[in-house]
Design a protein around this motif. Sequence first.
Motif: not given
Length: 187
Positions: A88, A95-96, A99-100, A102-103, A150, A156-157, A159
Amino acid sequence: MVGDAEATKRRLLDAGTAEFAKYGIAGARVDRIAAAAAANKAQIYHYFGSKEGLFDAVFDEFVAQTLREVPIDPADLPEYAGRLFDGYLRHPELTRIASWYRLERAETSEPLQSILKANQGKVDAIAQAQADGVLPSRFDPADLLALVLTIAGMWTAMTPEYHDLVRSETVEHRRKVITDAVRALLA
């Protein structure tokens, strides 16, 4: 001519990776991808069918790359988690893009077979290690894999505000937290 086609596809995948990592699927623009790849928009549709098809190809490539670079070792899940963390760091765009995915994509498309196959292979390897007594069987194999993944991706997750809190922690320290956490999970 085949070499040119492959080179064009490679440039489109690379440009797509950068664009999707930055903007996601909805925000990505085929004209920017084509320009960055020194190609034309029609080539995106020719090779990948759609912008979403290009995204799936980019994501699929990351799955294959991760499987090659970081194969699961059920006999040493702490180190496997550490190597995922290392990956990562080497490929922050992964990771970005995940995330996209999943979203924006996971609920609107057919599951990517490469991901299903990769996850099933990992679950099967964990189940076999549990059957052989190499791993504890306290967790279902799929649950154990989810916990390890996880933990491996936890930094990386976070904030940006949380990253400010732990800014002074070294990469080595963060990796050790991950491997120690997985080791404790298996104790």
